[in-house]
Each structure stands twice: as C-alpha cells, then as structure tokens.
Scaffold this motif. Structure first.
Motif, PDB file in Angstrom:
ATOM      1  N   ALA A  37       0.852  -1.195   0.000  1.00 53.89           N
ATOM      2  CA  ALA A  37       0.000   0.000   0.000  1.00 53.89           C
ATOM      3  C   ALA A  37       0.883   1.240   0.000  1.00 53.89           C
ATOM      4  CB  ALA A  37      -0.938  -0.007   1.201  1.00 53.89           C
ATOM      5  N   LEU A  38       1.230   1.756  -1.204  1.00 56.82           N
ATOM      6  CA  LEU A  38       2.090   2.947  -1.361  1.00 56.82           C
ATOM      7  C   LEU A  38       1.224   4.209  -1.400  1.00 56.82           C
ATOM      8  CD1 LEU A  38       4.422   1.543  -4.145  1.00 56.82           C
ATOM      9  CD2 LEU A  38       4.881   1.635  -1.680  1.00 56.82           C
ATOM     10  N   PRO A  39       1.854   5.381  -1.172  1.00 54.47           N
ATOM     11  CA  PRO A  39       1.077   6.618  -1.247  1.00 54.47           C
ATOM     12  C   PRO A  39       0.535   6.824  -2.679  1.00 54.47           C
ATOM     13  CG  PRO A  39       3.176   7.015  -0.170  1.00 54.47           C
ATOM     14  CD  PRO A  39       3.264   5.640  -0.727  1.00 54.47           C
ATOM     15  N   ASN A  67      -4.182   5.401  -0.667  1.00 48.94           N
ATOM     16  CA  ASN A  67      -3.010   4.645  -1.096  1.00 48.94           C
ATOM     17  C   ASN A  67      -3.156   4.260  -2.572  1.00 48.94           C
ATOM     18  OD1 ASN A  67      -1.607   4.591   1.385  1.00 48.94           O
ATOM     19  ND2 ASN A  67      -3.081   3.054   2.154  1.00 48.94           N
ATOM     20  N   SER A  68      -2.111   3.698  -3.077  1.00 49.15           N
ATOM     21  CA  SER A  68      -2.103   3.300  -4.480  1.00 49.15           C
ATOM     22  C   SER A  68      -3.114   2.212  -4.785  1.00 49.15           C
ATOM     23  CB  SER A  68      -0.694   2.833  -4.889  1.00 49.15           C
ATOM     24  OG  SER A  68      -0.292   1.741  -4.056  1.00 49.15           O
ATOM     25  N   ASN A  69      -3.499   1.434  -3.699  1.00 47.69           N
ATOM     26  CA  ASN A  69      -4.495   0.378  -3.919  1.00 47.69           C
ATOM     27  C   ASN A  69      -5.909   0.874  -3.686  1.00 47.69           C
ATOM     28  OD1 ASN A  69      -4.562   0.669  -1.160  1.00 47.69           O
ATOM     29  ND2 ASN A  69      -3.893  -1.436  -0.681  1.00 47.69           N
ATOM     30  N   SER A  71      -7.044   2.261  -0.918  1.00 47.63           N
ATOM     31  CA  SER A  71      -7.470   2.268   0.492  1.00 47.63           C
ATOM     32  C   SER A  71      -7.167   3.625   1.117  1.00 47.63           C
ATOM     33  CB  SER A  71      -6.737   1.167   1.256  1.00 47.63           C
ATOM     34  OG  SER A  71      -5.334   1.371   1.219  1.00 47.63           O
ATOM     35  N   ARG A  73      -5.703   6.405   3.383  1.00 49.82           N
ATOM     36  CA  ARG A  73      -4.373   6.495   3.993  1.00 49.82           C
ATOM     37  C   ARG A  73      -4.468   7.394   5.212  1.00 49.82           C
ATOM     38  NH1 ARG A  73       0.785   5.414   2.448  1.00 49.82           N
ATOM     39  NH2 ARG A  73       2.412   6.570   3.539  1.00 49.82           N
ATOM     40  N   VAL A  77       2.889  11.109   4.697  1.00 47.58           N
ATOM     41  CA  VAL A  77       3.725  10.821   3.531  1.00 47.58           C
ATOM     42  C   VAL A  77       5.155  11.213   3.874  1.00 47.58           C
ATOM     43  CG1 VAL A  77       4.173  11.359   1.107  1.00 47.58           C
ATOM     44  CG2 VAL A  77       1.822  11.216   1.959  1.00 47.58           C
ATOM     45  N   ALA A 106      -1.285  13.088   5.394  1.00 51.67           N
ATOM     46  CA  ALA A 106      -2.181  12.720   4.302  1.00 51.67           C
ATOM     47  C   ALA A 106      -3.332  13.715   4.216  1.00 51.67           C
ATOM     48  CB  ALA A 106      -2.711  11.313   4.514  1.00 51.67           C
ATOM     49  N   ASP A 130       6.885   6.831   0.413  1.00 53.38           N
ATOM     50  CA  ASP A 130       7.091   6.548   1.851  1.00 53.38           C
ATOM     51  C   ASP A 130       8.174   5.484   1.971  1.00 53.38           C
ATOM     52  OD1 ASP A 130       5.867   4.205   1.155  1.00 53.38           O
ATOM     53  OD2 ASP A 130       3.995   4.595   2.255  1.00 53.38           O
TER      54      ASP A 130
END
Length: 857
Positions: A37-39, A67-69, A71, A73, A77, A106, A130
């Motif tokens: 889960a990336l920013p 997040n990138s998925n 979700s 956040r 960051v 965030a 991150d």
C-alpha cells in the motif's frame, strides 16, 4: 487486485463459460503475491509564474489521502520527488528530477517556490513516496504560463485614427501589458514605429521609436487624401516589420489644390468621393474596367461627388472629362448625366447645374465645362445620373479640374467675299463675341486678328462685344484659294479660331463645260450641245461674257468650231467620213486660259459599209461599231473572249445591231451561227432588217410603202423580222437567212434574243440560259440596177443646173441618182458628184416611175 476484509484461508477460482462453443481456452500460469500500500498521487497541483518577471515558480498541491491500492491512507507521507521540464514530454525519470522534499500529513496542503534557470514555460510533476517506495502510476502534470521577462513582441489589438481638424489626426491604441507568449513586459522598454499611408500610395514613417503619451497626434497632414496608420510594437529596441497593426482610413487635409486629375484606374480612387443614391435608386457609382461607371435598371438617382476644391470668385475654371455608354443601340440605352457644383457633398448642397444632357453614343466624347463661383470657398463637383436607365453602363473617365484664364468665345457669322470681277482683294465680315467661354458677359475685346494661313492680314483693336466687324484683305498678290482664320483676344487670352470656307480670290481658272451631248440631225449633220461656263474651277470669278468654245471631232481631230459663243454647235462636215465611232470634245477659253476638254457621247458616223461583211466575231474591237439596245429589264449582248457575242439570263429581249451597210434593190443573204447552251436549254433569236438600230416595242412585219413616205430624200423606215431562229444545240450549225431589199438605202441587221418570250414552247421552259452568236456573213445575191426598170421619161422630174439638184414635181418621191453602171450614187443632191452622165429615178404618187437622163458638168 483485492483486499480481504478479515484474516483467514481463501481460494482462487476460475470459471470459464460461454453461450456456445467458441474455440479452445488455454490457462497456462498464474501467481498470487502481496501488493504494498504505497502513497497515491498528489492532487490539486498548480504552478504559477512569479510576478514582475522573476525567474521562479510558486507550486502548491495536496498530499495523497488514499493509497495506491485505493485504500484510505492515515499515515503521513514521507516525502516527494520534484520533476521539471520545458516540454510536455517531462516524465518521472532522473532526466527531469529537480530534487526531493519532505512530506506531510495525508490530505494536507503543501507549497514550494522553485527557482528556474531561464525564462520560458515549464512542466512540473510531484511524486509522493514513503518507506515502502514510490507508486509508479502516471503522476499529475502541470504547465506554467511564461516565467520571467517575455521574449516575444506582441501585435496591437486595434489602432484607431480620428480626424481632429483639416490638418490633424489622432492615432490611439492600447499599450501591450504582456508579451507574445503572455509573459511580463517592462513598460519602460516599449516603443512604437508609426507609418502613415495615403490613398495615393505614399508611405511615410512618422516615428521610428515613439515613447510619448497616447493618443499620438499627427499634425503634418500634407493635403486632402485618405490616410491610414500602421503601428509596429518595439521592445528593448527590437521589433518586426510583420507585426504592425493598421488603423481605419480617414479623409483629412481640407480642400484639394488645383489642378486635379483622376483616371479612375481602381476602386480605391473613389475613396475621397462621396457616393450615394436616392430612395428610388438601388445602385451606386463604382469603377469598372478602369472607368467610373453607373449601371442599374429602372430609375437612376445616383451621385458621385468629388472631394472639396478651394475656388475663388472671379476666376474661371474648367471641368474636362470623357463620357460614353457601353451600349447605345436604342433609346432604352440612353442615360442622362448632370454635372453640378455646390458647397456640400449632398444632393441638396449641389446647388448649381452646369451640364445636363442625355448621352446617346457608345463613342467616347470629351465634355468641357467652364464655370465661375460667386464667392470664395470650398466647393464640390457632382456627377448625377438621373432619369430612366437600363442595366448597361454609363462611363466617366479622365476627369480634370483646373483654373483657366478668362477666354472669349469665338467670333460668329464669319463670311468672306472675294473682290469684284477678279480683283485681288477680299472682304472679311464677322460679329465679335459677347460672352467668355465660362458664360460671363464681355464688354470690350482687346483685339481681333484675321490671318490667312500664318500671315496676318488685319487687326481690329478695342472691339466692343457683339460689334459687326469688316476687314479688307489687301495683301493678295496672286489669284488663289484663300482660307481665313479669326481669333478674338482678351488681354493675352485667345479664343478658339474660326475658319472661313475657302474662297477663290482673283480671276479663277475656267471650269470645264458640262453635259456635252452629240445628236445626229438628219443624214449630214451632228448637233453638239453643252452647258455654258459661268464660273471658275474653284467657284471664283471668270469673264463669263467673253467665254468662247472650241469644238473638236475625235478621233480625226477636226475642229468644228474654234470661237463658238453659244451652244449648240452644228457639224455639217460628216459626209464622206469613214465609218467609225466619233465623239466631240468641247473646251472653254477666255483670254489665255483654256479649260480641259470634255467629250460627248459616242456616235457612229461615216459612210455605210460596202458588202460583203464578215466580221471576226472573236475580236472584241469588231463590236465598237455595233449597237446594243434593250427593253426594260436586265441583260444585254456582250462579247465573250473566244466565243463571240452572248446573252445570259436576260429578261428584256435585247438587240445587237451590225454596223450600217449600203444595199441596192435586190436579193441578199445572211449566214449566221446561233448556238444554245444545250439541247435542253434552247434559245430563240429574231433576225431583223432595220434602217435604225433602235428598240422597237411592236415590230412591224412589212416595210413602209414607198408611196406613203413623204418627200424627204431618205430611205423609208424599215424594221422587219426576217426570221426567228430556234437554236437547239451547242454545236455550230449555219443558218441562211434570205433578205430582199426593195428600196435602196442604208440598213442594219439586228439579232434579238427573245427566248424569254417563248418559255411556253417545247424545250424553252428555261427561257434564256446562254445564247451564243459566233458567225455573221452578209453578202449580195442578186442586185437590181436602178436602170432595170426606170419607166418613162416624164415632165415631173428635171435637173436644176445652177442648184445642181434633181427636182421632182408634186408629191412624188425621188428614189435616187444612179451612174451608168446602175449603182446608186446619191439622192437628189448632185453637187458632190463627179462630172459625167447620170440617171435620176423618181417614184410617183401612183407608184409609176419616171426617169431623167442628165449631165453633171
């Protein structure tokens, strides 16, 4: 990608299905792995250039809240990488990496000021990360406007020219605030090049680098014209000739200075004119093919008014122009043109009509109008097409307006009278003009000069207007044709010269006689009549009372009269002439002057031919002694080379007569050849014995009885059709025609084509087509001597020795005088006979004959 809602064991299933069989499906490999889960990407990224041309960019954005998925956040960051490039191809690679920056919470806002190395536009990318790494999906990209001082010179939005007065125009425009790239401009570095363009095509640079206040004032208008202004923006001393902005056109400059010319070569030439039309008209004046033109159907009420001219009272002005119609076939094409003058370029302001004429010609016609004005001021000249019109053009071209001197009109009633009885003088009479060419009244003329050619023959000084003037030309040194010119002067201003009709001064050359007519009167005389000469060859004086005439018979050159005073003149010397065509030439003379001789009509004179007669029908000169006559209609006998005499397509039954021939009483024969064009186009020809070669409408069939002829010493009239020949072939075929002469005398054989009178006969439906006469042979067969039946000697006939005449008593007719060979040698007059024995024969009223034997001494 998926995210389980709780910890536990899960299965991955693959379900293949379709509505029908669609081919094999191959499933080869699959993997399952955890995605970090990336920013996510930053949002609301902006990049704004700093004010005042500063080389920096103010950036702002919002840190990712997902997040990138996908979700939510909650963790902060860690940081972000900043990428910058000059083009839209900027990407999140080391090539465009500017540096890293600290992160933030965030969903929180962030700002940054980035200093750029050079002016221009920039593209920015901000990529969050991150401790787990960087999300490599395509990040948000933002472009700035121009950063720093602009390098592109802008074009002005608009330029407006406004007339202030007759010599001043204001030029206004908005100074640019941004450059061509939309970036910052330093107002202190702006300047303007200003160029003025006139309607006559003259470009003049008024300012090379203007930095003054606006609007710009042009107070250097050189004269009346249309003007526009082009303004070029210059920045920091640099500019482009392609970035100028042109203003509207304005008319300025007051009134035009004369002389003025206009050739209407293009539509722009009408810029200074006022063009309009009335309520019932739908069209205006324009330019067509290099001419000012008006066209339009229905009613014309179209004005074309010139720019203003400064005119002064008391001066004379001239308007000159060409006018014509493109079509002038009928009255429907005609157009009415008025020329006016007035203080205002309006229909109401054109107060004076100088010219109003219906134009009716398609030929270019130069019109000249002279006029004056009653007060100093500015005036306009109007061209007004009015009245009915059609859709063809009225043209006006080559207009000129100029000041002229006061010019007197030409003299009137010029007449020239030659001196009496050939005197070397001439009297010139005329009336002095009363007006100038502008229509103003004259009082006195400085002088009027009369010339013959380039030589002055008289000058009259201080002539009152309208005065009747008479001058005598006493400079004539020799007779001749003289033409006089008269010019009136007002100071040094000369009128148009007036030329007189040419007049012969002095004694003239004799004019040739006219209407010379020769007529045979009787057997032995010709009367020559002519018109007397009463004037000279050039209409001048001759001494008509003393004019005399020389009459000469030709071609033998016999002078019949060498000092005849009147017409007619009688030629009594024709007896014994050789048979030929004769004319009479008449020349007039007086003193040492003699006119050219004029010939009369030709006559056939001379003794008749002696038979036999067999002419060469191929020789055209053979027919000089023949006579050709015809009835009303068309056609005649004509010689055709190599063919003889022919008639073709005639409608008037023409005659061809042989020359006269002598015939005693007896039998003769004619052998002739008459041919048709073909057997299908036959010809009819009457062969005639006649005492006169004339047309006879009703042909008598028998000769005149001798007893019915009055005593006149001549052959009784004969005109007898001997035979009608029907030519049925184009081949030669001789026809023999017998001839019986009952009364000795002179005769002709006539050939008359009468085919047109026999078209109802077989083979004659064509009438005359081509008839040829190519052979004529005339000879005697048996002659009866005048002594063969002389009758008895009687008391009613005797010889008068003193008069040398045979005299017949009562109403008997003398038949003639014969020699002892039986040849006819005369009628009653024996004066021309040689000495010898003769026998005279007389036919008495009862038909008996009496004879007389006598001796001529």
């Amino acid at each position: 990608m998926f995210t389980p809602e709780a910890d536990g064991d899960y299965y991955i299933g693959f379900h293949c299905y379709s509505k029908s069989y669609q081919g094999d499906f191959l499933f080869q490999k699959f993997t399952i792995e955890e995605v970090l889960a990336l920013p996510g990407a930053v949002t609301e990224l902006t990049a704004t250039a700093a004010d005042g041309g500063e080389l920096s960019v103010n950036l702002s954005w919002v840190w990712p809240s997902v997040n990138s998925n996908g979700s939510e956040r909650t963790a902060a960051v860690t940081g972000a990488k900043l990428y910058r490039g000059n083009g839209s191809l900027v990407s999140a690679t080391s090539t465009y990496l500017v540096g890293d920056m600290a992160g933030g919470d965030a969903g929180a806002s962030a700002t940054l000021s980035d200093v750029v190395p050079q002016a221009g536009k920039n593209f920015y990318m901000v990529v969050a990360f991150d401790e787990k790494g960087v999300f490599h999906a395509t990040p948000l990209k933002e472009q700035t406007l121009w950063v720093g001082e602009d390098t592109s010179i802008p074009t002005l939005g608009s330029v407006t020219a406004t007339v202030v007065d007759d010599t001043t125009v204001e030029v206004d425009f908005d100074a640019p605030v941004t450059g061509g790239n939309g970036g910052y401009l330093d107002p202190s570095k702006l300047s303007y090049r200003i160029v003025r363009k006139s309607g006559s095509g003259v470009n003049e640079t008024l300012e090379e680098a203007y930095t003054g206040t606006l609007p710009y004032e042009d107070a250097t208008i050189p004269g009346l014209d249309s003007y526009s202004y082009t303004v070029y923006v210059q920045y920091d001393g640099k500019g482009s000739s392609f970035s100028g902005k042109e203003s509207n056109k304005v008319k300025c400059g007051g009134a035009l200075v004369l002389p003025y010319t206009q050739d209407f070569a293009k539509i722009d030439n009408l810029e200074l004119f006022t063009i309009f039309h009335g309520p019932e008209c739908t069209r205006d004046w324009g330019v067509s093919s290099g001419h000012a033109s008006f066209w339009g159907g229905g009613v014309a009420d179209a004005w074309m008014i010139t720019p203003a001219f400064s005119l002064e009272a008391g001066k004379n002005y001239e308007i000159r122009f060409d006018a014509w119609l493109s079509r002038a076939i009928s009255e429907a094409n005609y157009k009415t043109l008025a020329v006016t003058v007035g203080a205002d370029p309006t229909a109401e302001g054109q107060t004076t009509v100088l010219f109003d004429q219906e134009l009716q010609s398609g030929l270019k016609d130069t019109k000249v109008i002279n006029f004056t004005v009653s007060a100093d001021g500015t005036y306009h000249i109007g061209f007004h097409c009015h009245g009915k019109t059609d859709s063809n053009d009225l043209y006006v071209d080559d207009l000129s307006v100029k000041e002229t001197m006061f010019v007197p009109s030409s003299v009137d009633g010029l007449e020239v009278e030659a001196g009496e009885k050939g005197a070397l003088t001439a009297v010139i009479r005329f009336n002095a003009p009363v007006l100038t060419t502008a229509g103003t009244q004259l009082e006195t003329l400085s002088r009027i000069e009369v010339k013959c050619g380039t030589e002055s023959v008289g000058i009259k000084e201080d002539v009152a207007a309208g005065e009747a003037v008479e001058l005598v030309d006493a400079t004539v040194t020799e007779a001749g044709l003289r033409t006089y010119s008269v010019v009136a002067y007002l100071g040094e201003s000369a009128s148009e010269q007036v030329l007189s009709t040419p007049v012969w001064v002095g004694v003239d050359r004799l004019k040739s006689v006219a209407n010379v007519v020769a007529e045979k009167s009787g057997e032995s005389e010709v009367t020559v009549s002519f018109d007397a000469v009463a004037e000279g060859m050039n209409g001048g004086y001759v001494d008509a009372e003393n004019v005399r005439y020389i009459v000469t018979r030709m071609p033998d050159g016999e002078v019949i009269a060498d000092d005849a005073a009147v017409s007619p003149v009688v030629d009594s010397t024709i007896a014994g002439l050789a048979l030929a065509r004769y004319t009479y030439e008449v020349a007039a003379f007086v003193d040492d002057d003699q006119s050219d001789a004029v010939a009369s009509n030709p006559l056939t004179l001379g003794d008749a031919l002696e038979l036999p007669y067999a002419p060469n029908m191929m020789d055209a000169s053979t027919f000089d002694l023949w006579t050709f006559v015809a009835d009303e209609g068309t056609g005649s006998w004509k010689h055709s080379s190599g063919k003889g005499l022919q008639t073709s397509l005639v409608s008037n039954a023409p005659y061809a007569y042989t020359p006269p021939f002598k015939a005693q009483q007896g039998d003769y024969k004619l052998v002739c050849n008459i041919k048709s064009y073909s057997g299908l186009r036959k010809e009819m020809v009457d062969v005639i014995l006649s005492t006169d070669p004339v047309h006879v409408a009703d042909t008598p069939e028998t000769p005149e009885e001798p007893a019915a002829v009055a005593q006149r010493g001549a052959t009784p009239a004969v005109h007898t059709v001997l035979q009608t020949i029907k030519a049925e072939s184009s081949y030669s075929a001789d026809t023999e025609v017998p001839i019986k002469v009952t009364v000795p005398g002179v005769y002709h054989i006539g050939f008359r084509n009468v085919s047109n009178k026999h078209t109802d006969e077989d083979g004659m439906s064509w009438g005359n087509y081509t008839c040829t006469l190519d052979k004529v042979e005339l000879s005697a067969v048996k002659l009866i001597s005048g002594l063969d039946a002389t009758g008895t000697c009687g008391a009613d006939i005797w010889y008068d020795v003193s008069a040398e005449m045979v005299v017949v008593a009562g109403d008997a007719v003398s038949s003639g005088i014969y020699n002892l060979d039986g040849s006819l040698v005369g009628a009653a007059d024996a004066s021309s006979l040689e000495s010898g024995f003769y026998i005279a024969v007389a036919v008495m009223a009862d038909g008996s004959r009496q004879t007389l034997r006598f001796v001529k001494k």
